[in-house]
Design a protein around this motif. Structure first.
Motif, PDB file in Angstrom:
ATOM      1  N   GLY A 117      10.665  34.541  18.115  1.00 13.62           N
ATOM      2  CA  GLY A 117      12.074  34.061  17.881  1.00 13.62           C
ATOM      3  C   GLY A 117      12.853  33.813  19.233  1.00 13.62           C
ATOM      4  O   GLY A 117      13.198  32.787  19.136  1.00 13.62           O
ATOM      5  N   LEU A 118      13.049  34.599  20.081  1.00 11.10           N
ATOM      6  CA  LEU A 118      13.686  34.491  21.234  1.00 11.10           C
ATOM      7  C   LEU A 118      13.197  33.429  22.447  1.00 11.10           C
ATOM      8  O   LEU A 118      14.004  32.651  23.023  1.00 11.10           O
ATOM      9  CB  LEU A 118      14.021  35.929  21.956  1.00 11.10           C
ATOM     10  CG  LEU A 118      14.811  36.901  21.316  1.00 11.10           C
ATOM     11  CD1 LEU A 118      14.648  38.253  22.022  1.00 11.10           C
ATOM     12  CD2 LEU A 118      16.401  36.542  21.254  1.00 11.10           C
ATOM     13  N   LEU A 119      11.816  33.467  22.153  1.00  8.21           N
ATOM     14  CA  LEU A 119      11.339  32.396  23.145  1.00  8.21           C
ATOM     15  C   LEU A 119      11.733  30.998  22.554  1.00  8.21           C
ATOM     16  O   LEU A 119      11.784  29.986  23.372  1.00  8.21           O
ATOM     17  CB  LEU A 119       9.799  32.642  23.413  1.00  8.21           C
ATOM     18  CG  LEU A 119       9.529  33.875  24.075  1.00  8.21           C
ATOM     19  CD1 LEU A 119       8.145  34.425  24.052  1.00  8.21           C
ATOM     20  CD2 LEU A 119       9.684  33.843  25.723  1.00  8.21           C
ATOM     21  N   PHE A 120      11.558  30.761  21.389  1.00 10.18           N
ATOM     22  CA  PHE A 120      11.513  29.595  20.631  1.00 10.18           C
ATOM     23  C   PHE A 120      13.045  29.255  21.012  1.00 10.18           C
ATOM     24  O   PHE A 120      13.500  28.136  20.922  1.00 10.18           O
ATOM     25  CB  PHE A 120      11.331  29.681  19.021  1.00 10.18           C
ATOM     26  CG  PHE A 120      10.002  29.293  18.858  1.00 10.18           C
ATOM     27  CD1 PHE A 120       8.720  30.032  19.513  1.00 10.18           C
ATOM     28  CD2 PHE A 120       9.515  28.556  17.734  1.00 10.18           C
ATOM     29  CE1 PHE A 120       7.351  29.541  19.453  1.00 10.18           C
ATOM     30  CE2 PHE A 120       8.354  28.385  17.542  1.00 10.18           C
ATOM     31  CZ  PHE A 120       7.151  29.034  18.319  1.00 10.18           C
ATOM     32  N   LEU A 125      17.219  25.826  23.411  1.00 10.02           N
ATOM     33  CA  LEU A 125      18.481  25.924  24.350  1.00 10.02           C
ATOM     34  C   LEU A 125      18.062  24.877  25.449  1.00 10.02           C
ATOM     35  O   LEU A 125      19.352  24.459  25.895  1.00 10.02           O
ATOM     36  CB  LEU A 125      18.914  27.285  24.462  1.00 10.02           C
ATOM     37  CG  LEU A 125      20.245  27.633  24.600  1.00 10.02           C
ATOM     38  CD1 LEU A 125      20.986  27.200  23.268  1.00 10.02           C
ATOM     39  CD2 LEU A 125      20.432  29.067  25.068  1.00 10.02           C
ATOM     40  N   ARG A 126      17.081  25.234  26.168  1.00  8.49           N
ATOM     41  CA  ARG A 126      16.906  24.524  27.492  1.00  8.49           C
ATOM     42  C   ARG A 126      16.519  23.085  27.183  1.00  8.49           C
ATOM     43  O   ARG A 126      17.013  22.210  27.975  1.00  8.49           O
ATOM     44  CB  ARG A 126      15.754  25.005  28.196  1.00  8.49           C
ATOM     45  CG  ARG A 126      15.374  24.497  29.346  1.00  8.49           C
ATOM     46  CD  ARG A 126      14.507  25.269  30.322  1.00  8.49           C
ATOM     47  NE  ARG A 126      14.153  24.889  31.558  1.00  8.49           N
ATOM     48  CZ  ARG A 126      13.189  25.326  32.637  1.00  8.49           C
ATOM     49  NH1 ARG A 126      12.752  26.330  32.298  1.00  8.49           N
ATOM     50  NH2 ARG A 126      13.344  24.687  33.547  1.00  8.49           N
ATOM     51  N   GLY A 270       3.696  36.518  33.198  1.00 11.28           N
ATOM     52  CA  GLY A 270       3.957  35.465  34.465  1.00 11.28           C
ATOM     53  C   GLY A 270       4.204  33.895  34.041  1.00 11.28           C
ATOM     54  O   GLY A 270       4.901  33.235  34.458  1.00 11.28           O
ATOM     55  N   GLY A 271       3.204  33.555  33.055  1.00  7.28           N
ATOM     56  CA  GLY A 271       3.617  32.192  32.618  1.00  7.28           C
ATOM     57  C   GLY A 271       4.968  32.230  31.769  1.00  7.28           C
ATOM     58  O   GLY A 271       5.247  31.033  31.966  1.00  7.28           O
ATOM     59  N   LEU A 276      10.754  30.213  31.473  1.00 10.46           N
ATOM     60  CA  LEU A 276      12.080  30.674  31.177  1.00 10.46           C
ATOM     61  C   LEU A 276      12.985  30.351  32.525  1.00 10.46           C
ATOM     62  O   LEU A 276      13.887  29.713  32.296  1.00 10.46           O
ATOM     63  CB  LEU A 276      12.293  32.004  30.844  1.00 10.46           C
ATOM     64  CG  LEU A 276      11.800  32.363  29.455  1.00 10.46           C
ATOM     65  CD1 LEU A 276      11.718  34.232  29.252  1.00 10.46           C
ATOM     66  CD2 LEU A 276      12.470  31.725  28.281  1.00 10.46           C
ATOM     67  N   TRP A 277      12.385  30.514  33.655  1.00 14.64           N
ATOM     68  CA  TRP A 277      13.164  30.565  34.739  1.00 14.64           C
ATOM     69  C   TRP A 277      12.770  29.482  35.923  1.00 14.64           C
ATOM     70  O   TRP A 277      13.548  29.357  36.868  1.00 14.64           O
ATOM     71  CB  TRP A 277      13.196  31.805  35.506  1.00 14.64           C
ATOM     72  CG  TRP A 277      14.048  32.778  34.770  1.00 14.64           C
ATOM     73  CD1 TRP A 277      15.353  32.710  34.581  1.00 14.64           C
ATOM     74  CD2 TRP A 277      13.385  33.996  34.068  1.00 14.64           C
ATOM     75  NE1 TRP A 277      15.839  33.897  33.572  1.00 14.64           N
ATOM     76  CE2 TRP A 277      14.674  34.628  33.333  1.00 14.64           C
ATOM     77  CE3 TRP A 277      12.268  34.401  34.021  1.00 14.64           C
ATOM     78  CZ2 TRP A 277      14.383  35.670  32.846  1.00 14.64           C
ATOM     79  CZ3 TRP A 277      12.071  35.703  33.276  1.00 14.64           C
ATOM     80  CH2 TRP A 277      13.073  36.278  32.622  1.00 14.64           C
TER      81      TRP A 277
END
Length: 291
Positions: A117-120, A125-126, A270-271, A276-277
């Motif tokens: 959920g947080l990754l989605f 958001l991005r 790593g992926g 994310l960054w």
């Protein structure tokens, strides 16, 4: 960022919770489905080679796939009701116990749901509500499943690694991933060949296999999504994190039989960090940590 964008991202995050619940099913069942398939293939091969009579009964197995049988408690076979399958909330309401026999439910189930959920949410958001965000959500979901399957079984199923690879190439071709197609193709080739070369160098030097072919395919998939330039920061963070976890498990005597730690979960980490960054910030962070 507007409040509307945050609400949209939150809704995508809720979708991620639901997808995370499905991923728990995939993580648990896909290896068992593969084992059942291998047994069926061995049975057919034995009949073809005359090792078993043609009338030999196949291995006894009930219908087993991602939808059958219904989700149930492995201890008492209590079939989960719909309200016992609500991501995270059901676990909290049941206090981590089966409603039938009160056996303990692994906290990994809500953690997988929450992480997905947080990754989605982060992807929406991005990139907003867009095809690009959808692609990266698919990327994150497959990596989540691969990481846990590899951790449990030391297997990286082709059913997940190869679609992830092709999805990366297609996303690049459609200009959804932000990676030029030529860089994506070069990344896939470089990712596979680099770990393939390390594998054979290690095997020729020691006579042992240091990793599996699934790791090659997963690294190739990451190269397809991010391009060849991202392979160095991804392998650096995977190696550093893998070494730290391996040392910690060795000191605490938690290493599994054979004394190794699967590498796939750390490639997946790593992926996800690169998603994310960004690969550039990831490389700078790893070098700062090492320096």
């Amino acid at each position: 960022m507007t409040g509307s964008a945050q609400w949209d991202a939150a809704l995508v995050g809720v979708l991620g919770l639901l997808i995370g619940s499905f991923l728990n099913v995939v993580i648990h069942r896909l290896p068992r489905m593969m084992q059942q398939q291998w047994q069926d293939e061995c049975h057919r091969y034995a009949i073809e080679q005359g090792l078993l009579p043609a009338t030999a009964a196949p291995p006894a197995a009930q219908a087993f796939n991602l939808s059958r049988p219904r989700s149930h408690c492995p201890h008492c076979s209590h079939a989960l009701r719909w309200y016992e399958n609500i991501p995270v909330l059901s676990y909290l309401a049941l206090r981590g116990r089966c409603a039938g026999c009160h056996a303990r439910i692994s906290p990994r189930y809500p953690l997988v749901e929450l992480a997905t959920g947080l990754l989605f949410y982060a992807a929406a958001l991005r990139w907003g509500i867009s095809a690009t965000a959808a692609c990266w959500c698919i990327f994150a979901a497959i990596l989540m499943a691969l990481a846990w399957i590899d951790w449990d079984t030391t297997l990286l199923p082709d059913d997940l690694t190869l679609p992830l690879l092709w999805a990366g190439l297609i996303a690049a071709a459609l200009q959804y991933s932000g990676t030029p197609l030529l860089d994506s193709v070069a990344g896939a080739a470089a990712g596979y060949l680099s770990l393939w070369s390390v594998y054979w160098a290690f095997k020729l030097a020691t006579g042992k296999e240091g990793m599996g072919y699934g790791d090659f395919k997963l690294f190739a998939a990451l190269g397809a999504w991010f391009g060849w330039q991202a392979l160095v920061p991804i392998i650096l963070i995977a190696s550093v994190c893998g070494a730290m976890v391996g040392i910690g498990m060795k000191l605490s005597r938690q290493l599994r039989e054979g004394k190794y730690v699967p590498f796939g979960p750390f490639l997946a980490l790593g992926g996800l960090c690169a998603m994310l960054w960004g690969p550039d910030r990831l490389l700078h962070g790893v070098l700062s940590l090492l320096g």
